[in-house]
Design an enzyme around this catalytic site. Structure first.
Site, PDB file in Angstrom:
ATOM      1  N   TYR A  39       0.863  -1.190   0.000  1.00  0.00           N
ATOM      2  CA  TYR A  39       0.000   0.000   0.000  1.00  0.00           C
ATOM      3  C   TYR A  39       0.896   1.235   0.000  1.00  0.00           C
ATOM      4  O   TYR A  39       0.819   2.087   0.865  1.00  0.00           O
ATOM      5  CB  TYR A  39      -0.927  -0.028   1.232  1.00  0.00           C
ATOM      6  CG  TYR A  39      -2.181   0.794   1.050  1.00  0.00           C
ATOM      7  CD1 TYR A  39      -3.218   0.338   0.249  1.00  0.00           C
ATOM      8  CD2 TYR A  39      -2.325   2.029   1.677  1.00  0.00           C
ATOM      9  CE1 TYR A  39      -4.367   1.085   0.079  1.00  0.00           C
ATOM     10  CE2 TYR A  39      -3.477   2.787   1.513  1.00  0.00           C
ATOM     11  CZ  TYR A  39      -4.498   2.304   0.709  1.00  0.00           C
ATOM     12  OH  TYR A  39      -5.644   3.046   0.537  1.00  0.00           O
ATOM     13  N   SER A  93       3.242   3.678  -3.127  1.00  0.00           N
ATOM     14  CA  SER A  93       2.994   4.609  -4.222  1.00  0.00           C
ATOM     15  C   SER A  93       1.913   4.084  -5.173  1.00  0.00           C
ATOM     16  O   SER A  93       0.866   4.713  -5.362  1.00  0.00           O
ATOM     17  CB  SER A  93       4.315   4.843  -4.968  1.00  0.00           C
ATOM     18  OG  SER A  93       4.122   5.685  -6.073  1.00  0.00           O
ATOM     19  N   GLN A  94       2.113   2.896  -5.762  1.00  0.00           N
ATOM     20  CA  GLN A  94       1.117   2.341  -6.680  1.00  0.00           C
ATOM     21  C   GLN A  94       0.010   1.600  -5.925  1.00  0.00           C
ATOM     22  O   GLN A  94      -1.156   1.656  -6.323  1.00  0.00           O
ATOM     23  CB  GLN A  94       1.775   1.375  -7.685  1.00  0.00           C
ATOM     24  CG  GLN A  94       2.693   2.034  -8.694  1.00  0.00           C
ATOM     25  CD  GLN A  94       1.951   2.896  -9.715  1.00  0.00           C
ATOM     26  OE1 GLN A  94       0.793   2.693 -10.023  1.00  0.00           O
ATOM     27  NE2 GLN A  94       2.651   3.888 -10.244  1.00  0.00           N
ATOM     28  N   GLU A 149      15.789  29.531 -12.159  1.00  0.00           N
ATOM     29  CA  GLU A 149      16.139  29.357 -13.563  1.00  0.00           C
ATOM     30  C   GLU A 149      16.277  27.895 -13.971  1.00  0.00           C
ATOM     31  O   GLU A 149      15.734  27.480 -14.990  1.00  0.00           O
ATOM     32  CB  GLU A 149      17.470  30.095 -13.851  1.00  0.00           C
ATOM     33  CG  GLU A 149      17.901  30.025 -15.296  1.00  0.00           C
ATOM     34  CD  GLU A 149      16.825  30.540 -16.251  1.00  0.00           C
ATOM     35  OE1 GLU A 149      16.197  31.565 -15.953  1.00  0.00           O
ATOM     36  OE2 GLU A 149      16.611  29.897 -17.300  1.00  0.00           O
ATOM     37  N   VAL A 178      11.467  -6.854  -3.267  1.00  0.00           N
ATOM     38  CA  VAL A 178      10.795  -7.611  -2.207  1.00  0.00           C
ATOM     39  C   VAL A 178       9.874  -8.685  -2.806  1.00  0.00           C
ATOM     40  O   VAL A 178       9.549  -9.675  -2.165  1.00  0.00           O
ATOM     41  CB  VAL A 178       9.976  -6.606  -1.337  1.00  0.00           C
ATOM     42  CG1 VAL A 178       9.076  -7.323  -0.361  1.00  0.00           C
ATOM     43  CG2 VAL A 178      10.906  -5.632  -0.618  1.00  0.00           C
ATOM     44  N   HIS A 222       5.202  -3.862 -13.165  1.00  0.00           N
ATOM     45  CA  HIS A 222       6.522  -3.722 -13.807  1.00  0.00           C
ATOM     46  C   HIS A 222       7.062  -5.137 -13.978  1.00  0.00           C
ATOM     47  O   HIS A 222       6.866  -5.980 -13.097  1.00  0.00           O
ATOM     48  CB  HIS A 222       7.422  -2.874 -12.907  1.00  0.00           C
ATOM     49  CG  HIS A 222       8.845  -2.723 -13.380  1.00  0.00           C
ATOM     50  ND1 HIS A 222       9.172  -2.443 -14.688  1.00  0.00           N
ATOM     51  CD2 HIS A 222      10.021  -2.791 -12.705  1.00  0.00           C
ATOM     52  CE1 HIS A 222      10.492  -2.355 -14.798  1.00  0.00           C
ATOM     53  NE2 HIS A 222      11.029  -2.568 -13.603  1.00  0.00           N
TER      54      HIS A 222
HETATM   55  N1  LIG Z   1       6.326   4.068  -7.816  1.00  0.00           N
HETATM   56  C1  LIG Z   1       5.783   4.211  -9.011  1.00  0.00           C
HETATM   57  O1  LIG Z   1       5.268   5.274  -9.338  1.00  0.00           O
HETATM   58  C2  LIG Z   1       5.715   3.072 -10.000  1.00  0.00           C
HETATM   59  C3  LIG Z   1       5.333   3.315 -11.339  1.00  0.00           C
HETATM   60  C4  LIG Z   1       5.129   2.234 -12.204  1.00  0.00           C
HETATM   61  C5  LIG Z   1       5.368   0.934 -11.735  1.00  0.00           C
HETATM   62  N2  LIG Z   1       5.789   0.752 -10.444  1.00  0.00           N
HETATM   63  C6  LIG Z   1       5.989  -0.607  -9.980  1.00  0.00           C
HETATM   64  O2  LIG Z   1       5.001  -0.865  -8.977  1.00  0.00           O
HETATM   65  C7  LIG Z   1       5.511  -1.807  -8.023  1.00  0.00           C
HETATM   66  C8  LIG Z   1       5.397  -1.206  -6.632  1.00  0.00           C
HETATM   67  O3  LIG Z   1       6.283  -0.108  -6.558  1.00  0.00           O
HETATM   68  P1  LIG Z   1       6.005   1.115  -5.584  1.00  0.00           P
HETATM   69  O4  LIG Z   1       7.021   2.157  -5.925  1.00  0.00           O
HETATM   70  O5  LIG Z   1       4.557   1.459  -5.605  1.00  0.00           O
HETATM   71  O6  LIG Z   1       6.365   0.446  -4.207  1.00  0.00           O
HETATM   72  P2  LIG Z   1       6.564   1.172  -2.802  1.00  0.00           P
HETATM   73  O7  LIG Z   1       8.024   1.252  -2.490  1.00  0.00           O
HETATM   74  O8  LIG Z   1       5.772   2.432  -2.719  1.00  0.00           O
HETATM   75  O9  LIG Z   1       5.895   0.032  -1.892  1.00  0.00           O
HETATM   76  C9  LIG Z   1       5.698   0.241  -0.607  1.00  0.00           C
HETATM   77  C10 LIG Z   1       4.765  -0.855  -0.057  1.00  0.00           C
HETATM   78  O10 LIG Z   1       5.469  -2.078   0.002  1.00  0.00           O
HETATM   79  C11 LIG Z   1       5.524  -2.502   1.362  1.00  0.00           C
HETATM   80  N3  LIG Z   1       6.842  -3.053   1.639  1.00  0.00           N
HETATM   81  C12 LIG Z   1       8.026  -2.400   1.642  1.00  0.00           C
HETATM   82  N4  LIG Z   1       9.031  -3.236   1.995  1.00  0.00           N
HETATM   83  C13 LIG Z   1       8.443  -4.427   2.215  1.00  0.00           C
HETATM   84  C14 LIG Z   1       8.947  -5.695   2.616  1.00  0.00           C
HETATM   85  N5  LIG Z   1      10.241  -5.883   2.869  1.00  0.00           N
HETATM   86  N6  LIG Z   1       8.057  -6.720   2.725  1.00  0.00           N
HETATM   87  C15 LIG Z   1       6.756  -6.550   2.449  1.00  0.00           C
HETATM   88  N7  LIG Z   1       6.208  -5.360   2.096  1.00  0.00           N
HETATM   89  C16 LIG Z   1       7.057  -4.325   1.972  1.00  0.00           C
HETATM   90  C17 LIG Z   1       5.312  -1.230   2.179  1.00  0.00           C
HETATM   91  O11 LIG Z   1       4.769  -1.544   3.430  1.00  0.00           O
HETATM   92  C18 LIG Z   1       4.333  -0.487   1.322  1.00  0.00           C
HETATM   93  O12 LIG Z   1       3.021  -0.928   1.570  1.00  0.00           O
HETATM   94  C19 LIG Z   1       6.940  -2.095  -8.482  1.00  0.00           C
HETATM   95  O13 LIG Z   1       6.901  -3.243  -9.286  1.00  0.00           O
HETATM   96  C20 LIG Z   1       7.320  -0.876  -9.302  1.00  0.00           C
HETATM   97  O14 LIG Z   1       8.331  -1.103 -10.250  1.00  0.00           O
HETATM   98  C21 LIG Z   1       5.967   1.777  -9.591  1.00  0.00           C
HETATM   99 MG   LIG Z   2      10.265   1.851 -13.044  1.00  0.00          MG
END
Ligand SMILES: NC(=O)c1ccc[n+]([C@@H]2O[C@H](COP(=O)([O-])OP(=O)(O)OC[C@H]3O[C@@H](n4cnc5c(N)ncnc54)[C@H](O)[C@@H]3O)[C@@H](O)[C@H]2O)c1
Ligand SMILES: [Mg+2]
Ligand SMILES: CC(C)(O)[C@@H](O)C(=O)O
Ligand SMILES: [Mg+2]
Length: 332
Positions: free
Chosen positions: A25, A27-28, A227, A85, A108
């Site tokens: 829960y 970013s995505q 700038e 993870v 991803h």
């Molecule tokens: N961040 C982006 O905007 C974005 C964009 C496109 C695709 N993605 C892809 O989406 C997926 C998620 O990325 P994200 O950036 O949203 O993730 P994130 O880093 O925001 O994820 C955080 C979540 O993962 C949980 N978490 C963190 N460490 C953990 C662990 N060791 N064990 C279990 N849970 C854990 C946290 O509690 C939290 O709920 C990835 O595959 C990423 O490549 C991300």
């Molecule tokens: Mg990426």
């Protein structure tokens, strides 16, 4: 020409009545869980422990459960924990409870493309990869739009993987603008290359280098910040809305001439050669190996860089000017 699917090509029906586990829960994860729920789908948030994400999910009206409990009660499992993870979560919490006919969904392709996760043949494996940050996926959806996404199918056990991928894409708002069909390989490699040379690494270092150059030459840091860093959004917004030609029409002839000639001098063939080198490291798997090793060592490079950036003059000046910058933002 790429195959593009829009609202008319997608229906929620293939996933209606199925329970969807959103693992993570952040970013995505937050954006997807909220958008899918607002689209009328049955979402359960699965988390490892009762930390900040748990509290945030509860504050948003979910009743989070432990990861494996979410998997046990769901038909579709979406991996939205960090890429590094995912393989542990898969091995320890998902694989033991996998049932024939379940769906594994990725935002991803990293873990599938580099074979860190190798699911059994009896499940569907597909991807919906938003081409934008998580908070934007939520913000655009709330305002009636959506962030475009890529869809790809790795395993199609049910024969319905594409329909389900499009349904998930529709649920998060991505078919409103449209989604493009790709492969796990193309998504993984282009996403990594783009974020390294351009979106994250390239733009940040371009702005920081320009800022540092001006400050080293004795100009006021505040002037340098506006700038080289603050105005970037305004220029990029015009490119986003009207393309490079539109941007060049919006700036002065002086900026056009200087930009056209000096831009190519600074961002030259040598820079492009290095971009190509970085891209090859993604393609041949060296970057993935390096990143896994960094992660296994506790991500020291990330920690050190974040500290250096937080303490940098450009960041401090930006923080000082943030109030002034906020006052200028459009009010609606
Ligand atoms: N961040 C982006 O905007 C974005 C964009 C496109 C695709 N993605 C892809 O989406 C997926 C998620 O990325 P994200 O950036 O949203 O993730 P994130 O880093 O925001 O994820 C955080 C979540 O993962 C949980 N978490 C963190 N460490 C953990 C662990 N060791 N064990 C279990 N849970 C854990 C946290 O509690 C939290 O709920 C990835 O595959 C990423 O490549 C991300
Ligand atoms: Mg990426
Ligand atoms: C938002 C990005 C950079 O496009 C995404 O790919 C990520 O990894 O966070
Ligand atoms: Mg990306």
């Amino acid at each position: 020409m790429a195959k593009i699917y829009t609202e008319k090509d997608a229906s929620l029906d293939p996933i209606k009545g199925k329970r969807i586990a959103v693992l993570g829960y952040g970013s995505q994860g937050r954006a997807w869980a909220l958008n899918l729920r607002d689209s009328g789908l049955d979402v359960v948030v699965g988390l490892e422990r009762q930390g900040n994400s748990w509290k945030q999910a509860e504050a948003d009206g979910f009743k989070p459960v432990l990861t494996e409990d979410a998997v046990k009660q769901s038909d579709i499992v979406i991996f939205l924990v960090p890429d590094m993870v995912q393989r542990y979560v898969y091995r320890e919490r998902v694989q033991p409870h996998l049932r024939e006919g379940m769906d594994l969904v990725f935002a991803h392709g990293f873990n599938i493309h580099y074979k860190l996760i190798e699911p059994p043949k009896t499940v569907d494996v597909y991807m919906v990869a938003p081409k934008g940050p998580g908070p934007t996926v939520r913000e655009y959806f709330v305002h009636g739009g959506g962030v475009p996404a890529l869809v790809a199918i790795h395993q199609n056990y049910s024969g319905k993987a594409l329909e389900k991928a499009l349904a998930i894409a529709k649920g998060i708002g991505a078919t409103r603008p449209g989604v493009i069909e790709t492969t796990f390989k193309e998504e993984t490699e282009t996403d990594l290359i783009g974020e390294q040379v351009d979106l994250v690494g390239g733009i940040m270092e371009l702005m920081r280098s320009a800022f540092q150059t001006l400050v080293e030459m004795g100009y006021q840091p505040e002037v340098a910040y506006f700038e080289t860093i603050n105005e970037m959004k305004m220029i990029v917004d015009i490119i986003h809305n009207k393309g490079f030609y539109g941007m060049l029409k919006a700036v002065s002839d002086t900026a056009k001439y200087g930009g056209i000639t000096v831009g190519k001098y600074v961002i030259n063939e040598d820079v492009k050669r290095r971009m190509r080198e970085a891209a090859e490291k993604v393609r041949n798997g060296k970057f993935a190996e390096e990143w896994i090793e960094e992660y296994n060592r506790g991500s020291p490079t990330i920690k050190q860089a974040l500290q250096e950036i937080q303490n940098s003059l450009e960041e401090k000046i930006g923080n000082q000017l943030r109030e002034m910058i906020e006052r200028g933002k459009p009010k609606s």
